[in-house]
Design an enzyme around this catalytic site. Structure first.
Site, PDB file in Angstrom:
ATOM      1  N   ASN A 132       0.853  -1.203   0.000  1.00 56.94           N
ATOM      2  CA  ASN A 132       0.000   0.000   0.000  1.00 56.94           C
ATOM      3  C   ASN A 132       0.883   1.247   0.000  1.00 56.94           C
ATOM      4  O   ASN A 132       2.108   1.145  -0.056  1.00 56.94           O
ATOM      5  CB  ASN A 132      -0.960  -0.022   1.186  1.00 56.94           C
ATOM      6  CG  ASN A 132      -0.208  -0.092   2.494  1.00 56.94           C
ATOM      7  OD1 ASN A 132       0.511   0.834   2.859  1.00 56.94           O
ATOM      8  ND2 ASN A 132      -0.342  -1.215   3.206  1.00 56.94           N
ATOM      9  N   LYS A 149     -14.226   0.750  15.074  1.00 61.30           N
ATOM     10  CA  LYS A 149     -12.975  -0.028  14.927  1.00 61.30           C
ATOM     11  C   LYS A 149     -12.259  -0.136  16.266  1.00 61.30           C
ATOM     12  O   LYS A 149     -11.716  -1.176  16.613  1.00 61.30           O
ATOM     13  CB  LYS A 149     -12.082   0.656  13.876  1.00 61.30           C
ATOM     14  CG  LYS A 149     -10.943  -0.199  13.381  1.00 61.30           C
ATOM     15  CD  LYS A 149     -10.214   0.445  12.209  1.00 61.30           C
ATOM     16  CE  LYS A 149     -10.810   0.079  10.871  1.00 61.30           C
ATOM     17  NZ  LYS A 149     -10.108   0.688   9.744  1.00 61.30           N
ATOM     18  N   LYS A 208       8.694 -17.285 -10.299  1.00 63.68           N
ATOM     19  CA  LYS A 208       7.904 -16.222 -10.933  1.00 63.68           C
ATOM     20  C   LYS A 208       6.749 -16.829 -11.752  1.00 63.68           C
ATOM     21  O   LYS A 208       6.976 -17.772 -12.526  1.00 63.68           O
ATOM     22  CB  LYS A 208       8.831 -15.399 -11.842  1.00 63.68           C
ATOM     23  CG  LYS A 208       8.146 -14.197 -12.424  1.00 63.68           C
ATOM     24  CD  LYS A 208       9.083 -13.417 -13.322  1.00 63.68           C
ATOM     25  CE  LYS A 208       8.299 -12.352 -14.056  1.00 63.68           C
ATOM     26  NZ  LYS A 208       9.033 -11.809 -15.181  1.00 63.68           N
TER      27      LYS A 208
HETATM   28  O1  PMT Z   1       2.986   6.075   6.501  1.00 65.94           O
HETATM   29  P1  PMT Z   1       2.428   7.432   6.106  1.00 65.94           P
HETATM   30  O2  PMT Z   1       2.571   7.690   4.615  1.00 65.94           O
HETATM   31  O3  PMT Z   1       2.968   8.536   6.974  1.00 65.94           O
HETATM   32  O4  PMT Z   1       0.843   7.390   6.359  1.00 65.94           O
HETATM   33  C1  PMT Z   1       0.370   7.275   7.667  1.00 65.94           C
HETATM   34  C2  PMT Z   1      -0.792   6.255   7.766  1.00 65.94           C
HETATM   35  C3  PMT Z   1      -1.952   6.746   6.953  1.00 65.94           C
HETATM   36  C4  PMT Z   1      -0.340   4.880   7.259  1.00 65.94           C
HETATM   37  C5  PMT Z   1      -1.145   6.147   9.302  1.00 65.94           C
HETATM   38  O5  PMT Z   1      -1.504   7.419   9.759  1.00 65.94           O
HETATM   39  C6  PMT Z   1      -2.286   5.157   9.515  1.00 65.94           C
HETATM   40  O6  PMT Z   1      -3.459   5.462   9.399  1.00 65.94           O
HETATM   41  N1  PMT Z   1      -1.934   3.891   9.835  1.00 65.94           N
HETATM   42  C7  PMT Z   1      -2.886   2.770   9.966  1.00 65.94           C
HETATM   43  C8  PMT Z   1      -3.174   2.228   8.611  1.00 65.94           C
HETATM   44  C9  PMT Z   1      -4.120   1.054   8.658  1.00 65.94           C
HETATM   45  O7  PMT Z   1      -3.738  -0.050   8.355  1.00 65.94           O
HETATM   46  O8  PMT Z   1      -5.332   1.316   9.110  1.00 65.94           O
HETATM   47  P2  PMT Z   1      -6.526   0.229   9.259  1.00 65.94           P
HETATM   48  O9  PMT Z   1      -7.727   1.016   9.558  1.00 65.94           O
HETATM   49  O10 PMT Z   1      -6.524  -0.691   8.087  1.00 65.94           O
HETATM   50  O11 PMT Z   1      -6.100  -0.627  10.509  1.00 65.94           O
HETATM   51  C10 PMT Z   1      -6.477  -0.286  11.847  1.00 65.94           C
HETATM   52  C11 PMT Z   1      -5.374  -0.576  12.802  1.00 65.94           C
HETATM   53  O12 PMT Z   1      -5.111  -1.979  12.825  1.00 65.94           O
HETATM   54  C12 PMT Z   1      -4.042   0.113  12.509  1.00 65.94           C
HETATM   55  O13 PMT Z   1      -3.488   0.494  13.755  1.00 65.94           O
HETATM   56  C13 PMT Z   1      -3.206  -0.997  11.876  1.00 65.94           C
HETATM   57  O14 PMT Z   1      -1.803  -0.835  12.175  1.00 65.94           O
HETATM   58  C14 PMT Z   1      -3.758  -2.237  12.588  1.00 65.94           C
HETATM   59  N2  PMT Z   1      -3.704  -3.480  11.821  1.00 65.94           N
HETATM   60  C15 PMT Z   1      -4.414  -3.634  10.676  1.00 65.94           C
HETATM   61  C16 PMT Z   1      -4.398  -4.858  10.042  1.00 65.94           C
HETATM   62  C17 PMT Z   1      -3.627  -5.908  10.572  1.00 65.94           C
HETATM   63  N3  PMT Z   1      -3.585  -7.076   9.958  1.00 65.94           N
HETATM   64  N4  PMT Z   1      -2.925  -5.726  11.679  1.00 65.94           N
HETATM   65  C18 PMT Z   1      -2.959  -4.527  12.322  1.00 65.94           C
HETATM   66  O15 PMT Z   1      -2.292  -4.372  13.347  1.00 65.94           O
END
Ligand code: PMT
Length: 413
Positions: free
Chosen positions: A212, A342, A290
């Protein structure tokens, strides 16, 4: 215990300089990085080569060295450390420090630094008791310089009395105590922090992956801010192009499963901040070779869910360590509403919601507009730089821990 800490060790002249060699080893085996400055006097007792070999870094000996200055100016040298330790500190260097002289690289670094300084005096008993040295020590201590020793005992010169350099375990203990003691500008000293940052990469085959747009800017800034406030910080980062922030330990990972493993290895911690954009899914049967094009037929990929790191850390049974878990929510619509749900689903204490729709520029950009969601309500933060958002979060983490008792956070605690 000193993981990620950067110590600038200034070795001045005196027979006790030989102890500096052991000090480098003992600090490094506790995880600190040690960079050495050797004065002309110090070089009469130990060689730059032995300090370089033990520190596995360059040793700085000259103020007016063209190569040293082009690689690392003496000002940067004095600032790229969390603590400056002068061991042994001769009567001469103490006098220079008290007077503010800057005639050599050691004195210049000590005058130019904005970091805490610890002195470990070593000299003849008469020199230690001399009114000039007493006045110099009083001046330095009034300025906040920390001191270890000297101790009493037999001296190399044949006399007996106070002036012997403190023993290496006592110096190490003082350094450990320094890093574990909260001070006004380091309220998180003695706490351990874990931060995830950046994207994960989920392989399709050896050359392709799912990822991503996360750049790691927000997560790295948070790790740096927590470390600046004194927390022993472990940054677990997916693949990004940013350098590791100074003063912390960084673990580099690729996939969500690697990231979870690295996080679990970092435990116990006091606070975990999950800012990484972890891939929710990975390819079920990633190929070893691949994938080839076949008569215009596209391969089909089956996705399976990745482990949820935030949820795993938040819902650990028993004595959960991190005691404070902070998640992020990357949303493109109904930001606060979705993020509030969430937070409940994932079980974290705090959650920072941000808009990651393309128009927001959050992914990869330098600024962010966050909403801090807690059990008791939502705090809307104005748009600010990611560095400022990180500082604001770190300060709130420090406020949270201010009155909470310390619990041993070391491995196996
Ligand atoms: O890296 P930058 O370019 O500075 O951008 C910052 C950011 C947008 C990445 C950051 O501010 C941010 O929002 N990070 C969380 C991104 C994310 O995965 O969000 P989510 O809503 O999909 O997940 C929710 C939470 O669960 C997050 O804390 C994520 O780290 C966590 N997660 C998600 C999926 C997973 N399998 N394991 C997790 O721990």
């Amino acid at each position: 215990m000193l993981q990620g800490r950067r110590i600038l060790l200034i070795v001045s002249g005196g027979i006790a300089a030989y102890k500096a060699l052991d000090l480098v080893r003992r600090l490094r085996e506790r995880g600190a990085s040690v960079r050495c400055v050797l004065t002309e006097g110090g070089a009469q007792f130990v060689t730059p080569l032995s300090l370089a070999a033990l520190s596995e870094d360059k040793v700085y000996t000259e103020l007016f060295s063209l190569t040293d200055e082009s690689e690392m100016g003496h000002i940067r040298l004095s600032r790229e450390a969390d603590l400056l330790v002068v061991a042994p500190a001769s009567a001469d260097i103490l006098a220079k420090m008290a007077a503010g002289l800057a005639g050599d690289i050691a004195a210049t670094a000590l005058l130019a630094t904005d970091k805490p300084v610890m002195i470990v005096p070593a000299m003849n008993v008469r020199m230690w008791e001399h009114a000039a040295t007493r006045a110099n020590i009083a001046t330095l201590e009034k300025r906040g310089v920390l001191r270890v020793g000297p101790v009493s005992g037999d001296m190399a010169c044949g006399e007996y009395g106070e002036g012997r350099m403190a023993e290496v375990p006592d110096i190490v203990a003082a350094i450990l105590k320094f890093f574990a003691t909260p001070m006004p500008d380091r309220p998180l000293a003695g706490r351990r922090a874990l931060v995830t940052s950046g994207p994960t990469r989920e392989p399709i085959d050896p050359v392709r992956f799912i990822a991503n747009h996360s750049s790691g800017k927000q997560g790295h800034a948070i790790a740096e801010a927590l470390s600046r406030l004194g927390a022993e910080t472990i940054l677990v980062s997916g693949p990004v192009t940013l350098p590791d922030p100074p003063g912390l330990s960084a673990v580099h990972v690729e996939s969500a499963r690697d990231m979870l493993r690295a996080c679990e290895q970092a435990l116990p911690v006091d606070v975990a901040v999950c800012a990484a954009a972890v891939a929710d899914w990975r390819v079920k049967d990633a190929k070893d070779q691949k994938i080839k094009k076949k008569n215009g037929k596209s391969p089909s990929l089956t996705l399976v869910e990745n482990p949820d790191i935030l949820k795993t850390l938040s819902t650990a049974a028993g004595n959960r360590r991190p005691s404070l878990v902070v998640g992020f929510a990357a949303e493109t619509e109904n930001i606060v509403k979705n993020a509030t749900e969430k937070r409940r689903r994932k079980g974290c204490d705090w959650l920072l919601a941000n808009d990651v729709s393309p128009a927001s520029g959050t992914f990869g950009g330098d600024s962010n507009r966050l909403h801090l969601i807690r059990e008791d309500g939502v705090e809307d933060w104005p748009k600010m730089s990611k560095a400022d958002a990180a500082t604001r979060l770190a300060q709130q983490v420090a406020d949270h821990f201010r009155d909470l008792p310390f619990r041993p956070a070391g491995k196996g605690a």
